[in-house]
Design a protein around this motif. Structure first.
Motif, PDB file in Angstrom:
ATOM      1  N   VAL A 179       0.852  -1.192   0.000  1.00  0.00           N
ATOM      2  CA  VAL A 179       0.000   0.000   0.000  1.00  0.00           C
ATOM      3  C   VAL A 179       0.885   1.240   0.000  1.00  0.00           C
ATOM      4  CG1 VAL A 179      -1.822   1.267   1.217  1.00  0.00           C
ATOM      5  CG2 VAL A 179      -1.787  -1.245   1.271  1.00  0.00           C
ATOM      6  N   ARG A 180       0.505   2.223  -0.784  1.00  0.00           N
ATOM      7  CA  ARG A 180       1.255   3.475  -0.867  1.00  0.00           C
ATOM      8  C   ARG A 180       1.373   4.136   0.511  1.00  0.00           C
ATOM      9  NH1 ARG A 180      -0.471   8.149   0.864  1.00  0.00           N
ATOM     10  NH2 ARG A 180      -2.505   7.709  -0.057  1.00  0.00           N
ATOM     11  N   ASP A 181       2.582   4.608   0.830  1.00  0.00           N
ATOM     12  CA  ASP A 181       2.828   5.293   2.097  1.00  0.00           C
ATOM     13  C   ASP A 181       2.847   6.814   1.956  1.00  0.00           C
ATOM     14  OD1 ASP A 181       3.403   2.918   3.828  1.00  0.00           O
ATOM     15  OD2 ASP A 181       5.036   2.645   2.404  1.00  0.00           O
ATOM     16  N   HIS A 200      10.661  13.776   4.038  1.00  0.00           N
ATOM     17  CA  HIS A 200       9.717  13.052   4.893  1.00  0.00           C
ATOM     18  C   HIS A 200       9.847  11.548   4.679  1.00  0.00           C
ATOM     19  CE1 HIS A 200       6.085  11.763   6.890  1.00  0.00           C
ATOM     20  NE2 HIS A 200       5.528  11.396   5.755  1.00  0.00           N
ATOM     21  N   MET A 201       9.984  11.136   3.429  1.00  0.00           N
ATOM     22  CA  MET A 201      10.127   9.716   3.117  1.00  0.00           C
ATOM     23  C   MET A 201      11.407   9.159   3.734  1.00  0.00           C
ATOM     24  SD  MET A 201      10.072   7.919  -0.626  1.00  0.00           S
ATOM     25  CE  MET A 201      11.449   8.892  -1.201  1.00  0.00           C
ATOM     26  N   ALA A 202      12.494   9.914   3.635  1.00  0.00           N
ATOM     27  CA  ALA A 202      13.762   9.472   4.217  1.00  0.00           C
ATOM     28  C   ALA A 202      13.647   9.316   5.729  1.00  0.00           C
ATOM     29  CB  ALA A 202      14.865  10.459   3.864  1.00  0.00           C
ATOM     30  N   PHE A 234      18.778  13.256   0.871  1.00  0.00           N
ATOM     31  CA  PHE A 234      18.145  12.809   2.119  1.00  0.00           C
ATOM     32  C   PHE A 234      18.172  11.284   2.216  1.00  0.00           C
ATOM     33  CE2 PHE A 234      15.667  16.828   1.270  1.00  0.00           C
ATOM     34  CZ  PHE A 234      16.313  17.585   2.239  1.00  0.00           C
ATOM     35  N   LEU A 235      17.888  10.618   1.085  1.00  0.00           N
ATOM     36  CA  LEU A 235      17.930   9.153   1.084  1.00  0.00           C
ATOM     37  C   LEU A 235      19.351   8.649   1.288  1.00  0.00           C
ATOM     38  CD1 LEU A 235      15.476   8.293  -1.846  1.00  0.00           C
ATOM     39  CD2 LEU A 235      14.997   8.447   0.588  1.00  0.00           C
TER      40      LEU A 235
END
Length: 263
Positions: A179-181, A200-202, A234-235
């Protein structure tokens, strides 16, 4: 004497074992799915030229759908069917051709999905374009998922409706899914806003071993490309690996054989 020596060495053995297991644990992983390919919209060429393992989600039956699927595969990206589905709100014109509608029977939805799958080369999975009405309609979404299973496709629930039946049905049908986060953008997002979503994802990767993010080509597609480029640092700072969506639909055991029981 030997018995006591063995007891003394036992903690050292377990410490070494745990350290070895932790060292072997994989880095956090994210998948960048880019929706809305298929037409002549902004950001297509720039996105495909990114030297990243993107997952390219292509709408069927559009003027450039087939060509972009071939090009995406040639450039090393994973290809996904971005299947249009009826929403609870919105215009029918937003759906595009071959859309799945909530009033379809299971067989009608299955046949329509099969036609869409057959129209694109290199398809490995599918996700929903819009679809907030269809994903909570058991007959229609069951037909979509039956077609996905018969074609050995994984499924990504784009997360347009919290009442979606996709996770429950995929579990019962044995279909790999996630599922998409995170959404990286919306219709009018700037590069700065996309960069912030990359940050935010990182940050999510500090607590989540895997993250599914969705961005788009379109009106502001070039902004999304720029934001992704600027957000890669960031990643990198968190040691996060970008992988195709198919990698994140593996079972816990396949993904991490050392600590699958912790999930």
């Amino acid at each position: 004497m030997k018995y006591w020596m063995a007891l003394c060495l036992l903690p050292l053995f377990f410490s070494y074992y745990v350290t070895s297991v932790n060292a072997a644990s994989p880095p956090p992983q994210v998948s960048l799915i880019i929706d809305d390919f298929g037409g002549k919209v902004k950001g297509v060429e720039e996105m495909l030229d990114l030297d990243l393992p993107l997952t390219i989600a292509i709408m069927p039956f559009m003027e450039d759908s087939h060509k972009q699927a071939v090009l995406a595969a040639e450039k090393g990206h994973e290809v996904m069917l971005h299947l249009p589905m009826e929403p609870l709100k919105g215009k029918a014109s937003w759906l595009g051709p071959g859309a799945i509608r909530a009033e379809m029977t299971k067989e009608e939805a299955k046949q329509a999905t099969q036609k869409a799958i057959d129209s694109l080369p290199h398809v490995k999975g599918l996700n929903n374009h819009m679809g907030s009405k269809v994903v909570e309609t058991s007959e229609a979404i069951s037909g979509v998922l039956e077609a996905a299973k018969e074609n050995q496709l994984y499924v990504i629930d784009s997360g347009t409706n919290p009442r979606s039946l996709i996770p429950e049905l995929c579990e019962s049908m044995g279909i790999p899914y996630e599922v998409r986060d995170v959404f990286l953008d919306d219709t009018l997002s700037s590069a700065a806003e996309v960069r912030q979503q990359m940050k935010h994802m990182a940050q999510r990767t500090e607590s989540d071993a895997k993250t599914i993010a969705i961005g788009h080509v379109g009106i502001k597609g070039e902004e999304t490309v720029t934001g992704i480029k600027e957000g890669l640092s960031f990643l990198k700072s968190t040691g996060t690996e970008i992988v195709p969506a198919s990698r994140l639909t593996l079972s816990n055991l396949s993904r991490n054989p050392f600590s699958f029981w912790e999930y």
